[in-house]
Design an enzyme around this catalytic site. Structure first.
Site, PDB file in Angstrom:
ATOM      1  N   GLY A  55       0.841  -1.192   0.000  1.00 43.79           N
ATOM      2  CA  GLY A  55       0.000   0.000   0.000  1.00 43.79           C
ATOM      3  C   GLY A  55       0.874   1.239   0.000  1.00 43.79           C
ATOM      4  O   GLY A  55       2.035   1.180   0.395  1.00 43.79           O
ATOM      5  N   THR A  56       0.305   2.337  -0.447  1.00 40.05           N
ATOM      6  CA  THR A  56       1.163   3.520  -0.599  1.00 40.05           C
ATOM      7  C   THR A  56       0.654   4.727   0.178  1.00 40.05           C
ATOM      8  O   THR A  56       0.638   4.692   1.391  1.00 40.05           O
ATOM      9  CB  THR A  56       1.346   3.850  -2.087  1.00 40.05           C
ATOM     10  OG1 THR A  56       0.066   3.870  -2.718  1.00 40.05           O
ATOM     11  CG2 THR A  56       2.193   2.796  -2.768  1.00 40.05           C
ATOM     12  N   THR A  57       0.203   5.763  -0.496  1.00 38.87           N
ATOM     13  CA  THR A  57       0.128   7.082   0.149  1.00 38.87           C
ATOM     14  C   THR A  57      -1.103   7.281   1.038  1.00 38.87           C
ATOM     15  O   THR A  57      -2.233   7.049   0.609  1.00 38.87           O
ATOM     16  CB  THR A  57       0.159   8.180  -0.937  1.00 38.87           C
ATOM     17  OG1 THR A  57       1.282   7.939  -1.777  1.00 38.87           O
ATOM     18  CG2 THR A  57       0.285   9.542  -0.297  1.00 38.87           C
TER      19      THR A  57
END
Length: 284
Positions: A55-57
């Site tokens: 997962g990122t931002t």
């Protein structure tokens, strides 16, 4: 199986009624350790060449009377999109929410177990954990994942909560970040971002943040920041107008507690941001 005295049939063991610990994790370690996530086992698994979704931002912003957390929906494995509509921000109790970045599977296990921990504590003690207690509990869970993090399976959460004991209710929203070793850091600037697009998101928040904003204005600010992150970071997904996939947003206030923004409202904000960006990019 030892049954509780005075009960007939398949009653629960007496240990289920023990008040020795208010921690659900500690209880499960004794009763059914195989059901717990195993960072140690993950750390022993060779990860060279292993592609797992990440997962990122995630962004968090305080506003007048509360705080919000928002995330894009993309998960990636290497240079591929693994999932386009992953929810990375989650309500964890009445006045808190957590966003996750890092190894998706371990992060989701952690945030689910964390929510159970908070609920278990409140049921046993009759009162919820203090906001500082909640953030320290999450720090301990991140620290327990250190072996897996050292093996390349890091989990980095971002916590938001409303402090019901705050001297100034307008400033009751709080943001706490963590490092992979369980270090806990309160963000007093009023905003923060984690994940691969965080550098771009924080630059956007730095320009747009307003401590006196309403929840609606703060939501627009968070979505603008996610848009900027997606514009420069391939691992961050922007609003997907074709598939109708938009950022997820959770607000936490004294009046309403932790609430997920209805999908149609998130969609309206995202479409307004995209429309404004398209208008500003149009040749004059």
């Amino acid at each position: 199986m030892e049954n509780t005295s005075g009960l007939s049939g398949a009653a629960l063991p007496a240990s289920y009624f023990s008040t020795a610990t208010s921690s659900f994790t500690e209880f499960l370690k004794v009763q059914a350790p195989e059901l717990l996530p195993s960072p140690e086992r993950a750390a022993r698994t060779p990860v060279s060449g292993l592609e797992v979704p990440h997962g990122t931002t995630i962004v968090a912003v305080t506003f007048d009377g509360g705080v919000l957390i928002a995330g894009d929906r993309r998960a990636t494995t290497g240079n591929l999109i693994a999932n386009r509509d992953m929810d990375k921000v989650h309500v964890t109790d009445e006045y808190s929410a957590v966003g996750i970045a890092g190894t998706a599977g371990l992060a989701l296990d952690m945030v689910r177990l964390y929510a159970v921990e908070l609920g278990h504590y409140e049921k046993l003690e009759g009162v919820p954990l203090s906001l500082d207690g909640k953030t320290n509990k999450l720090a301990a869970m991140v620290k327990s994942n250190l072996d897996a993090a050292m093996a390349g399976l890091a989990v980095v959460p971002l916590f938001v909560g409303y402090d019901t004991e705050a001297a100034d209710p307008r400033r009751g929203g709080r943001i706490v970040s963590y490092d992979v070793a369980g270090g806990r850091y309160e963000e007093f600037g009023g905003y923060h971002a984690i994940g691969s697009g965080s550098m771009f998101a924080k630059s956007s928040l730095k320009k747009l943040y307003d401590a006196d904003a309403t929840a609606e204005a703060a939501t627009r600010t968070a979505v603008e920041a996610l848009y900027d992150a997606a514009d420069d970071d391939t691992a961050t997904g922007g609003p997907d107008l074709a598939r109708r996939i938009f950022p997820t947003v959770i607000t936490v206030t004294a009046e309403d507690g932790a609430l997920a923004l209805p999908a149609e409202q998130a969609e309206a904000v995202a479409e307004a941001v995209v429309s404004a960006r398209a208008e500003s990019a149009r040749p004059r």
